[in-house]
Motif scaffolding. Sequence first.
Motif, PDB file in Angstrom:
ATOM      1  N   ASN A   7       0.829  -1.211   0.000  1.00 38.00           N
ATOM      2  CA  ASN A   7       0.000   0.000   0.000  1.00 38.00           C
ATOM      3  C   ASN A   7       0.860   1.256   0.000  1.00 38.00           C
ATOM      4  N   LEU A   8       2.101   1.123   0.474  1.00 37.54           N
ATOM      5  CA  LEU A   8       2.999   2.272   0.506  1.00 37.54           C
ATOM      6  C   LEU A   8       3.362   2.746  -0.896  1.00 37.54           C
ATOM      7  N   ALA A  38       2.986   7.697   6.785  1.00 32.61           N
ATOM      8  CA  ALA A  38       3.271   6.875   5.606  1.00 32.61           C
ATOM      9  C   ALA A  38       4.636   7.227   5.027  1.00 32.61           C
ATOM     10  N   LEU A  39       4.955   8.519   4.979  1.00 32.53           N
ATOM     11  CA  LEU A  39       6.261   8.944   4.482  1.00 32.53           C
ATOM     12  C   LEU A  39       7.377   8.429   5.394  1.00 32.53           C
ATOM     13  N   GLU A  44      11.812   4.533   6.228  1.00 32.78           N
ATOM     14  CA  GLU A  44      12.372   3.407   6.983  1.00 32.78           C
ATOM     15  C   GLU A  44      12.534   2.176   6.095  1.00 32.78           C
ATOM     16  N   THR A  45      11.551   1.936   5.225  1.00 26.65           N
ATOM     17  CA  THR A  45      11.582   0.752   4.360  1.00 26.65           C
ATOM     18  C   THR A  45      12.676   0.848   3.313  1.00 26.65           C
ATOM     19  N   THR A  46      12.812   2.027   2.688  1.00 23.01           N
ATOM     20  CA  THR A  46      13.779   2.181   1.598  1.00 23.01           C
ATOM     21  C   THR A  46      15.176   2.564   2.091  1.00 23.01           C
ATOM     22  N   GLY A  47      15.274   3.094   3.313  1.00 26.09           N
ATOM     23  CA  GLY A  47      16.566   3.552   3.813  1.00 26.09           C
ATOM     24  C   GLY A  47      17.015   4.834   3.157  1.00 26.09           C
ATOM     25  N   ASP A  48      16.042   5.619   2.666  1.00 24.28           N
ATOM     26  CA  ASP A  48      16.366   6.872   1.970  1.00 24.28           C
ATOM     27  C   ASP A  48      15.337   7.926   2.370  1.00 24.28           C
ATOM     28  N   PRO A  49      15.748   9.205   2.489  1.00 25.43           N
ATOM     29  CA  PRO A  49      14.791  10.264   2.859  1.00 25.43           C
ATOM     30  C   PRO A  49      13.670  10.458   1.845  1.00 25.43           C
ATOM     31  N   LEU A  50      13.947  10.145   0.549  1.00 24.53           N
ATOM     32  CA  LEU A  50      12.976  10.203  -0.551  1.00 24.53           C
ATOM     33  C   LEU A  50      12.548  11.634  -0.878  1.00 24.53           C
ATOM     34  N   LEU A  51      11.976  12.359   0.089  1.00 25.08           N
ATOM     35  CA  LEU A  51      11.558  13.748  -0.099  1.00 25.08           C
ATOM     36  C   LEU A  51      12.105  14.584   1.046  1.00 25.08           C
ATOM     37  N   VAL A  52      12.798  15.663   0.679  1.00 28.66           N
ATOM     38  CA  VAL A  52      13.407  16.510   1.713  1.00 28.66           C
ATOM     39  C   VAL A  52      12.901  17.936   1.557  1.00 28.66           C
TER      40      VAL A  52
END
Length: 310
Positions: A7-8, A38-39, A44-52
Motif C-alpha cells: 500500500n505504501l 506513511a512517508l 524506513e523501508t527504503t533507507g532513503d529520505p525520498l523527499l526533503v
Amino acid sequence: MPTPDLNLLVALDVLLTERSVARAAKRLRLSPSAMSRALARLRETTGDPLLVRAGRGLVPTPRALDMRERVATLVQNGQAVLRPVEALDLKRLACVFTIRATDGFAEYVGPALIARLEKEAPGVRLRFMQKPDKDSAPLREGVVNLEIGVIGPTTGPEIRTQALSRDRFIGVVRQGHALTRGKITPERYAAGRHVMVSRRGLDHGPIDEALRARGLERQVVTIVGAFTTALALARATDLIASVPEQYTANLRVGMFGFPLPVPTDTITVSMLWHPRLDADPAQRWLRSCVREVFLASTSVGGQRRRQRKG
C-alpha cells in the motif's frame, strides 16, 4: 526480511507527484498526520529520505527520482488488475477457443456455430479437439475451453456443467434394408449384423444388457470409435448402427431410423468447463453461443423429423 506493505507504493506515487504531504493527504483522503506517518514508513523501508524540505516544498532525492517511473508503472498496473472487467467488445475480440467433443458435434453444430461466431466476433477461431475419453485433465490444464458430452464417473467434481439436451438411442439402417419393412421386434433387431460405437473398444453396452434380459444377443460385426464412422458403414452396407437421435440428425439424412425395440436409458448431453473460466466474459459468451446454436439445431432436427412423419 519482513514483507513490505505494498500500500505504501500508492502513497509514494502520490507524494512524488504532489511533492507535498498536505496535497498528497487530500488526494488520498487521509489526514496530514497519517500521510506523514506513511512517508516515515517509506523512509524506513527504503533507507532513503525520498523527499526533503526545500523552502516551503519537498524535493525528491536521487533515489526517489530513480524510483518515480517504476513506482508509477507498478501502481497503474495494479489498478488495471483490480479494475472491474470492461464490457466485452466482440468486434475486437481475437482468440482461439478449443472445444473438445466427439466428431459428431462438429458436423452437427459446427456449421451454424462457426457462422454465428464469424458474424458476431470475426477475430475468433474455433479449434475442435477429439474426445477419446471423459478425463477432465484437459479442462483442468487449460488445454480446452469447453467440452461437450455426457457426464461420467471420471468427470472432476469441481467441473462446472450445464445440460444442453436429453437424447435417446435409435437404430439406423440404409434405405432398402430389410428392417425398413415390417414391424421391428427385438428378435429381428438382434438377428441383424451390427456396428457398435465404443471409444474404449468395448464389445458390449446398455443395449446388449437390455437384449440379454430378453434372452437375446446381437451380432457385433465391427467396433468403431465414432458415430460418424458407424453411420458411414451402415449407409454403405447392411449393418445396423445404434446412435443418439438428436446428436446425429444431420448425419442420418437419407437413412432410415427407428426406435430401439428394447428399453434403454436416455442420455443428457452437457457443456463442461473449469470454474476458473466461469466469470470470464468471453468464455461466457462462447458458452451462450454453443447453447443457443445447439438448441436451435435440435429444434430444427425435430421439426424435420415431424415433417417426414407427417
